[in-house]
Design a protein around this motif. Structure first.
Motif, mmCIF file in Angstrom:
data_model
loop_
_atom_site.group_PDB
_atom_site.id
_atom_site.type_symbol
_atom_site.label_atom_id
_atom_site.label_comp_id
_atom_site.label_asym_id
_atom_site.label_seq_id
_atom_site.Cartn_x
_atom_site.Cartn_y
_atom_site.Cartn_z
ATOM 1 N N GLU A 1 0.818 -1.224 0.000
ATOM 2 C CA GLU A 1 0.000 0.000 0.000
ATOM 3 C C GLU A 1 0.846 1.266 0.000
ATOM 4 O O GLU A 1 0.432 2.284 -0.547
ATOM 5 N N GLN B 1 1.359 2.585 -3.420
ATOM 6 C CA GLN B 1 0.173 2.945 -4.201
ATOM 7 C C GLN B 1 -0.140 4.433 -4.044
ATOM 8 O O GLN B 1 0.210 5.042 -3.044
ATOM 9 N N TYR C 1 -7.585 1.354 0.118
ATOM 10 C CA TYR C 1 -8.800 0.598 0.388
ATOM 11 C C TYR C 1 -8.448 -0.892 0.419
ATOM 12 O O TYR C 1 -7.840 -1.410 -0.520
ATOM 13 N N TYR D 1 -10.160 -3.576 -0.017
ATOM 14 C CA TYR D 1 -10.672 -4.368 -1.134
ATOM 15 C C TYR D 1 -9.718 -4.330 -2.328
ATOM 16 O O TYR D 1 -9.368 -5.371 -2.888
ATOM 17 N N GLU D 2 -9.285 -3.127 -2.708
ATOM 18 C CA GLU D 2 -8.386 -2.981 -3.865
ATOM 19 C C GLU D 2 -7.050 -3.671 -3.588
ATOM 20 O O GLU D 2 -6.481 -4.325 -4.472
ATOM 21 N N THR D 3 -6.553 -3.531 -2.378
ATOM 22 C CA THR D 3 -5.271 -4.139 -2.006
ATOM 23 C C THR D 3 -5.345 -5.658 -2.062
ATOM 24 O O THR D 3 -4.474 -6.305 -2.648
ATOM 25 N N LYS E 1 -7.444 -7.556 -3.628
ATOM 26 C CA LYS E 1 -7.626 -7.986 -5.023
ATOM 27 C C LYS E 1 -6.262 -8.060 -5.728
ATOM 28 O O LYS E 1 -5.935 -9.045 -6.384
#
Length: 189
Positions: free
Chosen positions: A76, A79, A84, A86-88, A90
Motif C-alpha cells: 500500500e 500505491q 482501500y 478491497y483494492e489491495t 484484489k
C-alpha cells in the motif's frame, strides 16, 4: 496452499500490541506468516504529516526483524491515493494466487466493517480474523473468525501523546523503533 495473515494499519508508530496480535494470530491459526502492512493514506483517519509513509514502513521493518514469521508488506505504501483494503487484497491475490489471505482486525474495526469500501466483495476474497480489544463489541453480520489473545490496551495515539509530553515509551515499542523515533525526532511537539 500458503496461509498468510495481513495486519493493516497506520503503524504510526508500530508498537508491542501490534506484534502481539500478529504473533498470537499466527500461532492460533497456524499461519505461515503475518505481514504488517502500513497504509498509504487511510480512509478513516488523518495522519501526522511529519511522519511519512516511508517512516512508518521503516519502523514496521525494524519492529518485525527479530521474528521470522512476521514480515513487512510494503504494497500500500507504493500505491497512490487512499488505501482501500478491497483494492489491495484484489491486487495481492492476483500477485500471489497460491496464497490464502487472512485479514486481521481489532474489535474497533469489527464494529466499523459495515462502513468499509466494498466490504461485501472483500468478504468473498479473504477470511476476516478479529481480535478482542477492551471496550469494543465483536458482534457483526460479517464472517469474522474470532481469535482470543492476551488483551493489551495499547495504541499508537497513546504512544504519540507520551512522546509529545516527553515521557518514556520504553517497552511499549520495540527498542529499535524507539531509537528510530528518537534519531528522526518523529513525534516531538
Amino acid at each position: 496452499m500458503k496461509k498468510v495473515g495481513i495486519l493493516g494499519g497506520t503503524f504510526d508508530p508500530p508498537h508491542m500490541g501490534h506484534l502481539i496480535v500478529a504473533n498470537e494470530v499466527a500461532e492460533a491459526l497456524m499461519l505461515d506468516e503475518v505481514r504488517l502492512m502500513p497504509n498509504h493514506i487511510p480512509p478513516h483517519k488523518k495522519l501526522n504529516v511529519k511522519v511519512t509513509a516511508e517512516n512508518r514502513l521503516e519502523m514496521v521493518m525494524l519492529a518485525v526483524e527479530s521474528n521470522p514469521r512476521l514480515k513487512p508488506e510494503p504494497f500500500e505504501i507504493g500505491q497512490e491515493g487512499t488505501s482501500y483494503t478491497y483494492e489491495t487484497i484484489k491486487a495481492l491475490r492476483e500477485r500471489e494466487p497460491d496464497v490464502e489471505f487472512y485479514f486481521i482486525i481489532g474489535a474497533d474495526m469489527i464494529e466499523y466493517l459495515p462502513k468499509w469500501h466494498k466490504v461485501d466483495e472483500l468478504a468473498q476474497l479473504i477470511q476476516f480474523v478479529g481480535v478482542k480489544r477492551p471496550e469494543y463489541n465483536e458482534e457483526t453480520e460479517y464472517p469474522v473468525l474470532l481469535v482470543d489473545i492476551p488483551q493489551i490496551d495499547l495504541s499508537s495515539s497513546l504512544i504519540r501523546e507520551k512522546l509529545k509530553s516527553g515521557k518514556s515509551i520504553k517497552y511499549l515499542v520495540p527498542e529499535k523503533v524507539e531509537k528510530y523515533i528518537e534519531e528522526n525526532t518523529l513525534y516531538e511537539s
